[in-house]
Design an enzyme around this catalytic site. Structure first.
Site, PDB file in Angstrom:
ATOM      1  CB  CYS A  66      40.009  43.498  33.432  1.00 23.04           C
ATOM      2  SG  CYS A  66      39.208  41.917  33.211  1.00 23.04           S
ATOM      3  CG  ASP A 104      44.656  36.316  37.231  1.00 22.80           C
ATOM      4  OD1 ASP A 104      43.577  36.427  37.021  1.00 22.80           O
ATOM      5  OD2 ASP A 104      45.477  36.846  38.029  1.00 22.80           O
TER       6      ASP A 104
HETATM    7  O1  LIG Z   1      37.722  40.486  37.934  1.00 24.14           O
HETATM    8  C1  LIG Z   1      36.798  39.391  38.237  1.00 24.14           C
HETATM    9  O2  LIG Z   1      36.049  39.696  39.247  1.00 24.14           O
HETATM   10  C2  LIG Z   1      36.944  38.145  37.665  1.00 24.14           C
HETATM   11  C3  LIG Z   1      36.171  37.263  38.213  1.00 24.14           C
HETATM   12  C4  LIG Z   1      36.341  35.660  37.717  1.00 24.14           C
HETATM   13  C5  LIG Z   1      37.178  35.496  36.430  1.00 24.14           C
HETATM   14  C6  LIG Z   1      37.970  36.588  36.113  1.00 24.14           C
HETATM   15  C7  LIG Z   1      37.897  37.772  36.581  1.00 24.14           C
HETATM   16  N1  LIG Z   1      38.788  38.825  36.213  1.00 24.14           N
HETATM   17  C8  LIG Z   1      39.470  38.628  35.096  1.00 24.14           C
HETATM   18  C9  LIG Z   1      40.879  39.353  35.011  1.00 24.14           C
HETATM   19  O3  LIG Z   1      41.413  39.293  33.614  1.00 24.14           O
HETATM   20  C10 LIG Z   1      41.542  40.122  35.861  1.00 24.14           C
HETATM   21  O4  LIG Z   1      41.660  41.573  35.387  1.00 24.14           O
HETATM   22  C11 LIG Z   1      42.676  39.456  36.577  1.00 24.14           C
HETATM   23  O5  LIG Z   1      42.112  38.240  37.177  1.00 24.14           O
HETATM   24  C12 LIG Z   1      43.408  40.092  37.574  1.00 24.14           C
HETATM   25  O6  LIG Z   1      42.601  40.793  38.584  1.00 24.14           O
HETATM   26  P1  LIG Z   1      43.365  41.749  39.659  1.00 24.14           P
HETATM   27  O7  LIG Z   1      44.385  40.855  40.454  1.00 24.14           O
HETATM   28  O8  LIG Z   1      42.158  42.268  40.341  1.00 24.14           O
HETATM   29  O9  LIG Z   1      44.249  42.811  38.995  1.00 24.14           O
END
Ligand SMILES: O=C(O)c1ccccc1NCC(=O)[C@H](O)[C@H](O)COP(=O)(O)O
Length: 210
Positions: free
Chosen positions: A8, A125
């Protein structure tokens, strides 16, 4: 069963190519302007046009206007709602969609699964007040039910180093990662992507002894 893998927060063409080459099942494109990984519709069109068939293109939204989602729809295969969208707002577009749920201490996953029963899956999440996603933080994986009413995509602080344990504990339908495969926000490290996918695909899905 194989754990499905979503990479992502992609913002660069070379990173899209690297994630596809490494075997990602889905790619996430963040359309929320508050994110350091946010894309414009024009950038989404350019990146999405690189994605071959049978790799799912997922657009991520946070309480955003229907017009924007409609503008993005031609370049997407699935929608992911990360805000407080009611079910009826998610189901407006004639497209498959995921509902992201942030694991607040008081969340009732059974109730949420019933409420969002039309979703293709629930993305669980981490919860940080005021931050809708991409926190880089994990949550207590033991809180994920082993008999969910909908397919579970595990997210939040996953990395190449913890993904095998996460899959062993949770045995989710899929996993989702953003920060754990980055050199900096929005800039993916291709070696980390490959390592994450290799370890996710090699992980033992048998539930840990209770
Ligand atoms: O990635 C972002 O900046 C984000 C911002 C606002 C809403 C969703 C967002 N990401 C969505 C996702 O599915 C991410 O992969 C998920 O939140 C996990 O993130 P991480 O903890 O950095 O792997």
């Amino acid at each position: 069963m194989r754990t499905r893998i979503k990479i992502c927060g992609l913002t660069r063409e070379a990173d899209v190519d690297a994630a596809v080459e490494a075997g990602a099942d889905a790619l996430g494109f963040v359309m929320w302007p508050g994110s350091k990984r946010a894309l414009t519709v024009e950038q989404l069109e350019r990146l999405a046009s690189l994605v071959p068939p049978f790799v799912t293109r997922v657009g991520l939204f946070v309480d955003q206007e229907p017009d924007l989602i409609t503008d993005c729809a031609p370049w997407l295969d699935m929608l992911q709602f990360h805000g407080n969208e009611p079910p009826e707002a998610c189901d407006l577009y004639g497209m498959s969609w995921l509902k992201a749920l942030r694991m607040r201490d008081d969340i009732d996953l059974h109730q949420e699964a019933a409420r969002y029963h039309q979703a293709r899956g629930l993305l669980l999440d981490a919860y940080r007040p005021g931050v809708p996603g991409g926190t880089g933080e994990t949550f207590d994986w033991s809180r994920v039910p082993h008999d969910p009413a909908l397919p579970i995509i595990l997210a939040g602080g996953l990395t190449p180093d913890n993904i095998a344990e996460a899959i062993h504990q949770v045995a989710p339908h899929g996993v989702d990662i953003s920060g754990g495969v980055e050199a900096s926000p929005g800039c993916k490290d291709h070696d980390l992507i490959r390592r994450f996918i290799d370890r996710a695909q090699g992980a033992d899905r048998s539930p840990a002894a209770s």
